[in-house]
Design an enzyme around this catalytic site. Structure first.
Site, PDB file in Angstrom:
ATOM      1  N   LEU A  17       1.105  -1.105   0.009  1.00 43.74           N
ATOM      2  CA  LEU A  17       0.098   0.121   0.025  1.00 43.74           C
ATOM      3  C   LEU A  17       1.000   1.397  -0.038  1.00 43.74           C
ATOM      4  CD1 LEU A  17      -2.932  -0.673   2.216  1.00 43.74           C
ATOM      5  CD2 LEU A  17      -2.605  -1.310   0.246  1.00 43.74           C
ATOM      6  N   ARG A  24       2.256  14.065   6.980  1.00 44.40           N
ATOM      7  CA  ARG A  24       3.045  14.070   8.012  1.00 44.40           C
ATOM      8  C   ARG A  24       4.550  13.867   8.108  1.00 44.40           C
ATOM      9  NH1 ARG A  24       0.611   8.971  11.929  1.00 44.40           N
ATOM     10  NH2 ARG A  24       0.430   8.551   9.558  1.00 44.40           N
TER      11      ARG A  24
HETATM   12  C1  UD1 Z   1      -1.743   1.565   9.533  1.00 45.75           C
HETATM   13  C2  UD1 Z   1      -2.626   0.840  10.347  1.00 45.75           C
HETATM   14  C3  UD1 Z   1      -1.748   0.938  12.319  1.00 45.75           C
HETATM   15  C4  UD1 Z   1      -0.580   1.020  12.038  1.00 45.75           C
HETATM   16  C5  UD1 Z   1      -0.184   1.426  11.291  1.00 45.75           C
HETATM   17  C6  UD1 Z   1       1.884   0.835  11.035  1.00 45.75           C
HETATM   18  C7  UD1 Z   1      -4.980   0.653   9.154  1.00 45.75           C
HETATM   19  C8  UD1 Z   1      -5.858   1.301   9.788  1.00 45.75           C
HETATM   20  N1  UD1 Z   1      -3.832   1.326  10.452  1.00 45.75           N
HETATM   21  O1  UD1 Z   1      -2.175   3.054  10.524  1.00 45.75           O
HETATM   22  O2  UD1 Z   1      -3.157   0.072  12.633  1.00 45.75           O
HETATM   23  O3  UD1 Z   1       0.105   0.797  13.425  1.00 45.75           O
HETATM   24  O4  UD1 Z   1      -0.374   1.531   9.854  1.00 45.75           O
HETATM   25  O5  UD1 Z   1       2.431   1.847   9.643  1.00 45.75           O
HETATM   26  O6  UD1 Z   1      -3.843  -0.022   8.486  1.00 45.75           O
HETATM   27  N2  UD1 Z   1      -2.641   3.818   2.501  1.00 45.75           N
HETATM   28  C9  UD1 Z   1      -3.522   3.677   0.709  1.00 45.75           C
HETATM   29  N3  UD1 Z   1      -4.521   4.026   0.884  1.00 45.75           N
HETATM   30  C10 UD1 Z   1      -5.082   4.712   1.988  1.00 45.75           C
HETATM   31  C11 UD1 Z   1      -4.588   4.910   3.352  1.00 45.75           C
HETATM   32  C12 UD1 Z   1      -3.086   4.291   3.306  1.00 45.75           C
HETATM   33  O7  UD1 Z   1      -2.978   3.553   0.674  1.00 45.75           O
HETATM   34  O8  UD1 Z   1      -6.494   5.251   1.831  1.00 45.75           O
HETATM   35  C13 UD1 Z   1      -1.305   3.708   2.246  1.00 45.75           C
HETATM   36  C14 UD1 Z   1      -0.192   4.320   2.875  1.00 45.75           C
HETATM   37  O9  UD1 Z   1      -0.446   5.317   1.872  1.00 45.75           O
HETATM   38  C15 UD1 Z   1       1.058   4.383   3.505  1.00 45.75           C
HETATM   39  C16 UD1 Z   1       0.442   2.730   4.233  1.00 45.75           C
HETATM   40  O10 UD1 Z   1      -2.005   2.180   3.572  1.00 45.75           O
HETATM   41  O11 UD1 Z   1       1.910   2.951   2.939  1.00 45.75           O
HETATM   42  C17 UD1 Z   1      -0.358   3.010   5.710  1.00 45.75           C
HETATM   43  O12 UD1 Z   1      -1.093   4.108   5.900  1.00 45.75           O
HETATM   44  P1  UD1 Z   1      -0.745   5.276   7.295  1.00 45.75           P
HETATM   45  O13 UD1 Z   1      -1.824   6.109   7.064  1.00 45.75           O
HETATM   46  O14 UD1 Z   1       0.276   5.741   6.962  1.00 45.75           O
HETATM   47  O15 UD1 Z   1      -1.688   4.932   8.001  1.00 45.75           O
HETATM   48  P2  UD1 Z   1      -1.537   4.486   9.890  1.00 45.75           P
HETATM   49  O16 UD1 Z   1      -2.425   5.675  10.599  1.00 45.75           O
HETATM   50  O17 UD1 Z   1      -0.051   4.671  10.376  1.00 45.75           O
HETATM   51 CA    CA Z   2       2.341   4.562   8.913  1.00 43.45          CA
END
Ligand code: UD1
Ligand code: CA
Length: 457
Positions: A17, A24
């Protein structure tokens, strides 16, 4: 975690993903392209998959999709997530590429550059050793870094993941965290993803699948990673700098263990992919970048930058900048030299202080001791380039070539107005401005340079 490693990863699909904005980071660059030791952070995730996963990973992109695609090219299959409605929604975008193609799906986030392939392989192996639909990694760490918390029941079984933003104070105190690496039974995944509830933030959380599986009576194994540094996730540039330190330290240790002396490891900056031969010594404040390869028994630095260059054995390079250049063996450079694109120094060349070379070849044993500029030149073996020599290679419209044949002696402060050829063993007097070809064996001097008359002429 037991090191139970799968022999073959066939039937495994991987979803990474990378569609989120990375708010941030406060950057125009998509988060996953921010560099760690010279490589985009997503490259580390790809490296951890290479060699044992035989399908191309699906990279879910959204924010900055074009930039990500042009940076990575064809090494992954892209799935576009538009708009970004959360990690669960993101995985769903990989469905058309994967459904029916594999029995197991490994999902991970692109912002975790420190994960090792051993850890990933163990997770896949453990998942496949049982018949539950979800298996995941967990990590135990004091600093939560914003990660979701792992909830377990009194029997110690995982019951759910709760996001930090939604956790109660009691849940916030939990130190077992969700790094975000999961293995799913493929059919179960595609069946359940569309059923995810909307979170209070208006997103579909992948993490809800854990609670969903448990509510169906499944057991979700949460396997704690032995080394929690592996599960470091990058959300801010502070995290980025920590990861940078860790990766650089790994590189330095690997170099030292392979026989390279680093006088001051902390001030030695070596990017991923650089190679250095045995018994080479690297002095402080030296940067080795990009596709740089250094031979054995060299002395490099202090205060040097080498990028995308190849250096032979037994070379010395002191306080100099070398970019896209090539040095054969036994070459000495510096202090304060600048080698630019397509500079080629054959074996035994000596290039002293305050020199610059661009798109030029210096033949074996040629010496260029002091204050010279050589651009667009072909210089044969055993040429002496006197102090202050300049190839005047630009006529205002085009770059022109200078050719200097074997054994020629270029006097101090000679201006070689290209295009021009200096013949074998010819000589130019100090201060000459050479505007015409100089025949082999002859001597020219003056402004403009003319042949020196010998007795009897
Ligand atoms: C997420 C997890 C959290 C975990 C953490 C670890 C979820 C809901 N939460 O939170 O439990 O502890 O990662 O790093 O999964 N992304 C997409 N599409 C979206 C949203 C995110 O591709 O619509 C991708 C982002 O680019 C990223 C990853 O998913 O690479 C994680 O997204 P991020 O927003 O960093 O999640 P966290 O809030 O860190
Ligand atoms: Ca993250």
């Amino acid at each position: 975690m037991p090191r139970e490693v799968v022999d073959s990863a066939s039937g495994l699909g991987v979803v990474i993903l990378a569609a989120g904005q990375g708010t941030r980071m406060r950057s125009r660059l998509p988060k996953v392209l921010h560099r760690i030791a010279g490589q985009p952070m997503v490259q580390y995730v790809l490296d951890a998959l290479s060699g044992w996963v035989d399908t191309k990973p699906i990279l879910v992109v959204g924010h900055g999709a074009d930039q990500v695609q042009s940076a990575l090219g064809e090494v992954v299959i892209y799935a576009l997530q538009q708009p970004q409605l959360g990690t669960g929604h993101a995985v769903l975008q990989a469905r058309s590429a994967l459904e029916g193609q594999c029995d197991t799906v490994l999902v991970l986030y692109a912002d975790m550059p420190l994960l090792s392939s051993d850890t990933l392989r163990s997770l896949v192996g453990l998942h496949r050793a049982q018949s539950e639909p979800v298996t995941m990694l967990t990590c135990v760490r004091e600093d939560s870094m914003g990660f979701g918390r792992i909830l377990r029941d009194s029997a110690g079984l995982v019951t759910a993941i709760v996001e930090e933003a939604q956790a109660t104070p009691a849940q916030l105190a939990i130190r077992e965290l969700n790094p975000g690496v999961y293995c799913f039974n493929s059919r179960w995944l595609w069946d359940h993803l569309p059923r995810l509830p909307l979170s209070p933030k208006g997103e579909y959380y992948l993490t809800h699948l854990v609670g969903l599986a448990v509510s169906e009576g499944h057991i979700v194994q949460g396997i704690a990673v032995a080394d929690a540094t592996e599960t470091f996730g990058i959300n801010t540039r502070v995290h980025l700098s920590h990861a940078e330190n860790i990766v650089r330290q790994r590189i330095r240790e690997a170099l030292m263990l392979s026989g390279v002396t680093l006088l001051d490891p902390d001030s030695t900056y070596v990017e991923t992919g650089v190679t250095v031969g045995r018994d080479t010594t690297i002095y402080p404040n030296t940067h080795l970048q990009g596709r740089t390869h250094i031979g054995e028994e060299c002395h490099i630095g202090p205060n040097s930058i080498i990028r995308d260059s190849t250096i032979g054995h037994r070379c010395r390079l002191l306080a100099s900048v070398v970019e896209e250049a090539q040095l054969e063996d036994d070459v000495s450079v510096g202090p304060f030299a600048h080698l630019r694109k397509d500079a080629y120094l054959a074996s035994g060349v000596h290039m002293g202080n305050f020199g610059e070379i661009k798109n030029s070849r210096l033949g074996p044993g040629t010496k260029m001791g002091h204050f010279s500029y050589v651009g667009d030149a072909q210089i044969a073996a055993d040429v002496n380039i006197g102090a202050g020599t300049i190839t005047c290679n630009f006529d205002g419209a085009q770059k022109q070539t200078t050719i200097i044949e074997e054994g020629a002696f270029i006097g101090s402060d000679t201006m070689l107005v290209a295009p021009v050829r200096i013949g074998k063993r010819a000589r130019t007097g100090a201060g000459s401005v050479v505007t015409r070809d100089v025949p082999p064996g002859s001597v020219v001097y003056g402004v403009p340079a003319r042949p020196k008359k010998t007795a009897g002429q």
